[in-house]
Design a protein around this motif. Structure first.
Motif, PDB file in Angstrom:
ATOM      1  N   GLU A  37       0.857  -1.187   0.000  1.00 28.66           N
ATOM      2  CA  GLU A  37       0.000   0.000   0.000  1.00 28.66           C
ATOM      3  C   GLU A  37       0.893   1.237   0.000  1.00 28.66           C
ATOM      4  OE1 GLU A  37      -2.716   2.520  -0.339  1.00 28.66           O
ATOM      5  OE2 GLU A  37      -3.419   0.461  -0.126  1.00 28.66           O
ATOM      6  N   THR A  38       0.628   2.184  -0.892  1.00 25.01           N
ATOM      7  CA  THR A  38       1.460   3.378  -0.999  1.00 25.01           C
ATOM      8  C   THR A  38       0.785   4.624  -0.453  1.00 25.01           C
ATOM      9  OG1 THR A  38       0.658   3.821  -3.226  1.00 25.01           O
ATOM     10  CG2 THR A  38       2.653   2.501  -3.033  1.00 25.01           C
ATOM     11  N   ARG A  39      -0.489   4.554  -0.162  1.00 34.06           N
ATOM     12  CA  ARG A  39      -1.222   5.736   0.320  1.00 34.06           C
ATOM     13  C   ARG A  39      -0.748   6.133   1.716  1.00 34.06           C
ATOM     14  NH1 ARG A  39      -7.494   5.474   1.363  1.00 34.06           N
ATOM     15  NH2 ARG A  39      -6.662   4.007   2.843  1.00 34.06           N
ATOM     16  N   GLY A  40      -0.435   7.391   1.868  1.00 36.42           N
ATOM     17  CA  GLY A  40      -0.052   7.918   3.172  1.00 36.42           C
ATOM     18  C   GLY A  40       1.347   7.527   3.613  1.00 36.42           C
ATOM     19  N   ARG A  41       2.144   6.988   2.739  1.00 45.95           N
ATOM     20  CA  ARG A  41       3.496   6.578   3.092  1.00 45.95           C
ATOM     21  C   ARG A  41       4.501   7.355   2.234  1.00 45.95           C
ATOM     22  NH1 ARG A  41       1.483   2.772   5.973  1.00 45.95           N
ATOM     23  NH2 ARG A  41       0.875   0.699   5.452  1.00 45.95           N
ATOM     24  N   GLU A  42       5.654   7.615   2.814  1.00 48.13           N
ATOM     25  CA  GLU A  42       6.722   8.242   2.054  1.00 48.13           C
ATOM     26  C   GLU A  42       7.316   7.198   1.122  1.00 48.13           C
ATOM     27  OE1 GLU A  42      10.962  10.362   2.923  1.00 48.13           O
ATOM     28  OE2 GLU A  42       9.354  10.606   4.386  1.00 48.13           O
ATOM     29  N   LEU A  43       7.500   7.564  -0.134  1.00 45.49           N
ATOM     30  CA  LEU A  43       8.023   6.611  -1.110  1.00 45.49           C
ATOM     31  C   LEU A  43       9.505   6.368  -0.860  1.00 45.49           C
ATOM     32  CD1 LEU A  43       6.258   7.874  -4.342  1.00 45.49           C
ATOM     33  CD2 LEU A  43       5.602   5.994  -2.848  1.00 45.49           C
ATOM     34  N   PRO A  44       9.979   5.150  -1.118  1.00 43.21           N
ATOM     35  CA  PRO A  44      11.391   4.840  -0.880  1.00 43.21           C
ATOM     36  C   PRO A  44      12.288   5.591  -1.860  1.00 43.21           C
ATOM     37  CG  PRO A  44      10.301   2.993  -1.955  1.00 43.21           C
ATOM     38  CD  PRO A  44       9.236   3.990  -1.615  1.00 43.21           C
ATOM     39  N   THR A  45      13.481   5.940  -1.383  1.00 49.73           N
ATOM     40  CA  THR A  45      14.424   6.676  -2.227  1.00 49.73           C
ATOM     41  C   THR A  45      15.645   5.844  -2.593  1.00 49.73           C
ATOM     42  OG1 THR A  45      15.474   7.616  -0.270  1.00 49.73           O
ATOM     43  CG2 THR A  45      13.734   8.913  -1.314  1.00 49.73           C
ATOM     44  N   SER A  46      15.839   4.698  -1.959  1.00 52.32           N
ATOM     45  CA  SER A  46      16.991   3.847  -2.273  1.00 52.32           C
ATOM     46  C   SER A  46      16.560   2.381  -2.232  1.00 52.32           C
ATOM     47  CB  SER A  46      18.123   4.084  -1.269  1.00 52.32           C
ATOM     48  OG  SER A  46      17.718   3.628   0.011  1.00 52.32           O
ATOM     49  N   ILE A  47      17.436   1.518  -2.698  1.00 50.52           N
ATOM     50  CA  ILE A  47      17.152   0.077  -2.730  1.00 50.52           C
ATOM     51  C   ILE A  47      16.978  -0.465  -1.309  1.00 50.52           C
ATOM     52  CG2 ILE A  47      18.084  -2.180  -3.383  1.00 50.52           C
ATOM     53  CD1 ILE A  47      17.296  -0.613  -5.788  1.00 50.52           C
ATOM     54  N   GLU A  48      17.784  -0.003  -0.384  1.00 49.94           N
ATOM     55  CA  GLU A  48      17.694  -0.485   0.997  1.00 49.94           C
ATOM     56  C   GLU A  48      16.336  -0.127   1.611  1.00 49.94           C
ATOM     57  OE1 GLU A  48      20.401   1.346  -0.105  1.00 49.94           O
ATOM     58  OE2 GLU A  48      21.572  -0.475  -0.441  1.00 49.94           O
ATOM     59  N   GLU A  49      15.906   1.118   1.379  1.00 52.08           N
ATOM     60  CA  GLU A  49      14.595   1.530   1.887  1.00 52.08           C
ATOM     61  C   GLU A  49      13.488   0.714   1.232  1.00 52.08           C
ATOM     62  OE1 GLU A  49      13.750   5.688   1.639  1.00 52.08           O
ATOM     63  OE2 GLU A  49      15.697   6.243   2.465  1.00 52.08           O
ATOM     64  N   LEU A  50      13.636   0.400  -0.052  1.00 54.09           N
ATOM     65  CA  LEU A  50      12.636  -0.386  -0.764  1.00 54.09           C
ATOM     66  C   LEU A  50      12.519  -1.787  -0.179  1.00 54.09           C
ATOM     67  CD1 LEU A  50      10.703  -0.422  -3.251  1.00 54.09           C
ATOM     68  CD2 LEU A  50      12.587  -1.528  -4.467  1.00 54.09           C
ATOM     69  N   LYS A  51      13.652  -2.404   0.131  1.00 56.11           N
ATOM     70  CA  LYS A  51      13.631  -3.741   0.724  1.00 56.11           C
ATOM     71  C   LYS A  51      12.899  -3.731   2.061  1.00 56.11           C
ATOM     72  CE  LYS A  51      17.844  -5.544  -1.369  1.00 56.11           C
ATOM     73  NZ  LYS A  51      19.191  -6.061  -1.115  1.00 56.11           N
ATOM     74  N   MET A  52      13.192  -2.745   2.888  1.00 54.91           N
ATOM     75  CA  MET A  52      12.513  -2.639   4.189  1.00 54.91           C
ATOM     76  C   MET A  52      11.022  -2.350   4.003  1.00 54.91           C
ATOM     77  SD  MET A  52      14.618  -3.410   6.488  1.00 54.91           S
ATOM     78  CE  MET A  52      13.609  -2.952   7.872  1.00 54.91           C
ATOM     79  N   TRP A  53      10.716  -1.499   3.060  1.00 55.76           N
ATOM     80  CA  TRP A  53       9.327  -1.121   2.800  1.00 55.76           C
ATOM     81  C   TRP A  53       8.512  -2.323   2.359  1.00 55.76           C
ATOM     82  CZ3 TRP A  53       6.894   0.941  -2.083  1.00 55.76           C
ATOM     83  CH2 TRP A  53       5.699   1.610  -1.816  1.00 55.76           C
ATOM     84  N   TYR A  54       9.060  -3.133   1.432  1.00 52.04           N
ATOM     85  CA  TYR A  54       8.361  -4.332   0.985  1.00 52.04           C
ATOM     86  C   TYR A  54       8.215  -5.338   2.120  1.00 52.04           C
ATOM     87  CZ  TYR A  54       7.807  -3.556  -4.012  1.00 52.04           C
ATOM     88  OH  TYR A  54       7.387  -3.097  -5.217  1.00 52.04           O
TER      89      TYR A  54
END
Length: 151
Positions: free
Chosen positions: A111-128
């Protein structure tokens, strides 16, 4: 995608069974138009949602990669008429199954609503890992979650 898949499947079924009944032809046309409504809405929202799934430094490349795969459907679509000559119900069933698969796979996206979008691969891994669709029902984290491999 679910509306498009169901409408296309119903329209294909009605068209295959209609025979000389013109009333069923009108009903099939209604479901074709409902399917077009569903696929137009889904196609429009895909372009908005796709760019939110990639980190900032890969957003343009990821969006282009997704558009390239979308073009494969555009390349294969003209062959549906040839397929229809051999198997009248074939194209409707194939496209309907693809719509249903797309609708099911959407539930696994974060879900992307109300969340800050990831800016790097590391943040993306944690976000997923923390926000992946069905896998995080309720407040408990799914212990069997397998982290997507992103190079």
């Amino acid at each position: 995608m679910g509306i498009a898949g169901a409408s296309l499947l119903i329209s294909t079924l009605i068209s295959s069974l209609q025979g000389d009944n013109s009333a069923l032809g009108y009903l099939a046309t209604f479901f074709v138009l409902m399917g077009k409504y569903g696929i137009t809405g889904a196609f429009s929202s895909v372009f908005l949602f796709t760019s939110e799934l990639y980190p900032t430094n890969l957003r343009n490349s990821g969006y282009g990669f997704a558009c390239a795969f979308a073009s494969i459907g555009g390349v294969l679509a003209p062959f549906a008429n040839t397929f229809h000559r051999y198997v009248a119900w074939g194209p409707g069933v194939v496209f309907s199954i693809m719509c249903f698969l797309s609708a099911i796979m959407t539930f696994y996206l974060p879900e992307t609503r109300g969340r800050e979008l990831p800016t790097s691969i590391e943040e993306l891994k944690m976000w997923y890992k923390e926000h992946s669709g069905i896998l995080t029902s309720g407040t408990k984290q799914n212990k069997d979650f397998v982290e997507p491999k992103i190079n």
